[in-house]
Design an enzyme around this catalytic site. Sequence first.
Site, PDB file in Angstrom:
ATOM      1  N   LYS A  62      14.622   0.195  -0.454  1.00  0.00           N
ATOM      2  CA  LYS A  62      15.814   0.725   0.230  1.00  0.00           C
ATOM      3  C   LYS A  62      15.675   2.222   0.509  1.00  0.00           C
ATOM      4  O   LYS A  62      15.964   2.696   1.609  1.00  0.00           O
ATOM      5  CB  LYS A  62      17.036   0.447  -0.655  1.00  0.00           C
ATOM      6  CG  LYS A  62      18.360   0.862  -0.049  1.00  0.00           C
ATOM      7  CD  LYS A  62      19.496   0.584  -1.033  1.00  0.00           C
ATOM      8  CE  LYS A  62      20.750   1.329  -0.595  1.00  0.00           C
ATOM      9  NZ  LYS A  62      21.698   1.466  -1.698  1.00  0.00           N
ATOM     10  N   GLU A  63      15.215   2.976  -0.499  1.00  0.00           N
ATOM     11  CA  GLU A  63      15.069   4.427  -0.344  1.00  0.00           C
ATOM     12  C   GLU A  63      13.906   4.776   0.585  1.00  0.00           C
ATOM     13  O   GLU A  63      14.009   5.673   1.420  1.00  0.00           O
ATOM     14  CB  GLU A  63      14.869   5.098  -1.714  1.00  0.00           C
ATOM     15  CG  GLU A  63      16.094   5.077  -2.603  1.00  0.00           C
ATOM     16  CD  GLU A  63      17.269   5.866  -2.019  1.00  0.00           C
ATOM     17  OE1 GLU A  63      17.047   6.961  -1.468  1.00  0.00           O
ATOM     18  OE2 GLU A  63      18.413   5.368  -2.103  1.00  0.00           O
ATOM     19  N   MET A  64      12.789   4.071   0.425  1.00  0.00           N
ATOM     20  CA  MET A  64      11.602   4.377   1.233  1.00  0.00           C
ATOM     21  C   MET A  64      11.803   3.999   2.701  1.00  0.00           C
ATOM     22  O   MET A  64      11.271   4.651   3.590  1.00  0.00           O
ATOM     23  CB  MET A  64      10.369   3.692   0.656  1.00  0.00           C
ATOM     24  CG  MET A  64       9.882   4.362  -0.632  1.00  0.00           C
ATOM     25  SD  MET A  64       8.424   3.566  -1.356  1.00  0.00           S
ATOM     26  CE  MET A  64       7.198   3.795  -0.071  1.00  0.00           C
ATOM     27  N   ARG A 100      -0.953  -9.266  -3.021  1.00  0.00           N
ATOM     28  CA  ARG A 100       0.348  -9.894  -2.732  1.00  0.00           C
ATOM     29  C   ARG A 100       0.106 -11.337  -2.305  1.00  0.00           C
ATOM     30  O   ARG A 100      -0.933 -11.643  -1.722  1.00  0.00           O
ATOM     31  CB  ARG A 100       1.034  -9.123  -1.596  1.00  0.00           C
ATOM     32  CG  ARG A 100       2.442  -9.577  -1.266  1.00  0.00           C
ATOM     33  CD  ARG A 100       2.981  -8.800  -0.074  1.00  0.00           C
ATOM     34  NE  ARG A 100       4.411  -9.018   0.130  1.00  0.00           N
ATOM     35  CZ  ARG A 100       5.104  -8.522   1.148  1.00  0.00           C
ATOM     36  NH1 ARG A 100       4.504  -7.773   2.061  1.00  0.00           N
ATOM     37  NH2 ARG A 100       6.399  -8.767   1.266  1.00  0.00           N
ATOM     38  N   ARG A 135       9.910  -3.556   6.888  1.00  0.00           N
ATOM     39  CA  ARG A 135      10.729  -4.629   7.454  1.00  0.00           C
ATOM     40  C   ARG A 135      11.718  -5.179   6.430  1.00  0.00           C
ATOM     41  O   ARG A 135      12.910  -4.951   6.501  1.00  0.00           O
ATOM     42  CB  ARG A 135       9.798  -5.724   7.994  1.00  0.00           C
ATOM     43  CG  ARG A 135      10.323  -6.520   9.161  1.00  0.00           C
ATOM     44  CD  ARG A 135       9.252  -7.463   9.672  1.00  0.00           C
ATOM     45  NE  ARG A 135       8.702  -8.282   8.594  1.00  0.00           N
ATOM     46  CZ  ARG A 135       9.167  -9.472   8.221  1.00  0.00           C
ATOM     47  NH1 ARG A 135      10.190 -10.002   8.854  1.00  0.00           N
ATOM     48  NH2 ARG A 135       8.608 -10.140   7.228  1.00  0.00           N
ATOM     49  N   SER A 143      -7.264   2.894   1.382  1.00  0.00           N
ATOM     50  CA  SER A 143      -8.185   2.107   2.207  1.00  0.00           C
ATOM     51  C   SER A 143      -7.832   0.630   2.110  1.00  0.00           C
ATOM     52  O   SER A 143      -7.279   0.181   1.110  1.00  0.00           O
ATOM     53  CB  SER A 143      -9.631   2.323   1.756  1.00  0.00           C
ATOM     54  OG  SER A 143     -10.518   1.527   2.525  1.00  0.00           O
ATOM     55  N   HIS A 144      -8.167  -0.093   3.181  1.00  0.00           N
ATOM     56  CA  HIS A 144      -8.082  -1.560   3.151  1.00  0.00           C
ATOM     57  C   HIS A 144      -9.480  -2.172   3.194  1.00  0.00           C
ATOM     58  O   HIS A 144      -9.611  -3.396   3.301  1.00  0.00           O
ATOM     59  CB  HIS A 144      -7.292  -2.088   4.352  1.00  0.00           C
ATOM     60  CG  HIS A 144      -5.858  -1.667   4.409  1.00  0.00           C
ATOM     61  ND1 HIS A 144      -4.991  -1.826   3.349  1.00  0.00           N
ATOM     62  CD2 HIS A 144      -5.132  -1.100   5.407  1.00  0.00           C
ATOM     63  CE1 HIS A 144      -3.789  -1.370   3.700  1.00  0.00           C
ATOM     64  NE2 HIS A 144      -3.853  -0.933   4.940  1.00  0.00           N
ATOM     65  N   THR A 161       0.824  -1.220   0.000  1.00  0.00           N
ATOM     66  CA  THR A 161       0.000   0.000   0.000  1.00  0.00           C
ATOM     67  C   THR A 161       0.852   1.263   0.000  1.00  0.00           C
ATOM     68  O   THR A 161       0.624   2.180  -0.798  1.00  0.00           O
ATOM     69  CB  THR A 161      -0.903   0.039   1.258  1.00  0.00           C
ATOM     70  OG1 THR A 161      -1.231  -1.287   1.660  1.00  0.00           O
ATOM     71  CG2 THR A 161      -2.150   0.846   1.003  1.00  0.00           C
ATOM     72  N   THR A 162       1.811   1.323   0.920  1.00  0.00           N
ATOM     73  CA  THR A 162       2.646   2.523   1.050  1.00  0.00           C
ATOM     74  C   THR A 162       3.488   2.717  -0.204  1.00  0.00           C
ATOM     75  O   THR A 162       3.678   3.843  -0.675  1.00  0.00           O
ATOM     76  CB  THR A 162       3.548   2.408   2.301  1.00  0.00           C
ATOM     77  OG1 THR A 162       2.718   2.119   3.430  1.00  0.00           O
ATOM     78  CG2 THR A 162       4.323   3.686   2.551  1.00  0.00           C
TER      79      THR A 162
END
Length: 295
Positions: A230-232, A130, A257, A107-108, A51-52
């Site tokens: 990696k950047e986020m 996913r 994570r 939204s979920h 989502t992010t």
Amino acid sequence: MELIQDTSRPPLEYVKGVPLIKYFAEALGPLQSFQARPDDLLINTYPKSGTTWVSQILDMIYQGGDLEKCNRAPIYVRVPFLEVNDPGEPSGLETLKDTPPPRLIKSHLPLALLPQTLLDQKVKVVYVARNPKDVAVSYYHFHRMEKAHPEPGTWDSFLEKFMAGEVSYGSWYQHVQEWWELSRTHPVLYLFYEDMKENPKREIQKILEFVGRSLPEETMDFMVQHTSFKEMKKNPMTNYTTVPQELMDHSISPFMRKGMAGDWKTTFTVAQNERFDADYAEKMAGCSLSFRSEL
């Protein structure tokens, strides 16, 4: 001496048969007053499905690839979370009232709980799915650090709850299938997390076409780099470290994570995997969706 009420880890509440975080369940009544706009764009996923990631991609598209503009505020302000309603924090509804159009909305919610206005206005939806083994592992670690959720218990007991749909937002199987069905009649771009990991540029191109925008090649390459895990993970505007520790304790497990496909193999036992596969085959029988559990 005044007793401070402990607002952490309340039990889930059921709404129309769907278990939800207590505070989110309480937001659904007020959400009926939400008015969608035709130029809104909804990002919907089952939790822990990218989502992010797709929110940051879409905000970068809307900002013409300008990273500085994307760093104007945390992701949850730039892309308001429709049903969020944590104690002491602005609700999603309140944040959306102050968000200038065109709005990106996260939204979920499964279809049964989604405000009808989003469907009536034919709001475009970017949906990300996913593979459920990685979702289950990621959701377990998220439960450990995010205090609005009930305690996850052991990994084994959490996996049983996940398979039974007894976690917040209910059944993963139902969620991915009903949004897949909706994509036949509603403007839904249905993406897969594993495809995004495999070839992010190709998937960003699909998103651009879906929202009717285009960007130069070099901007696309810049976006691929700056929306990488990696950047986020190191960007405070995307990694949720700006959320109060009482809500999210990154010392238990970081919000971002590992961000990979196939990490479930480090957690599932052989017996759990066999049980999961049998349950999956039963619940997904007759569904044309197929998932890759590793790359």
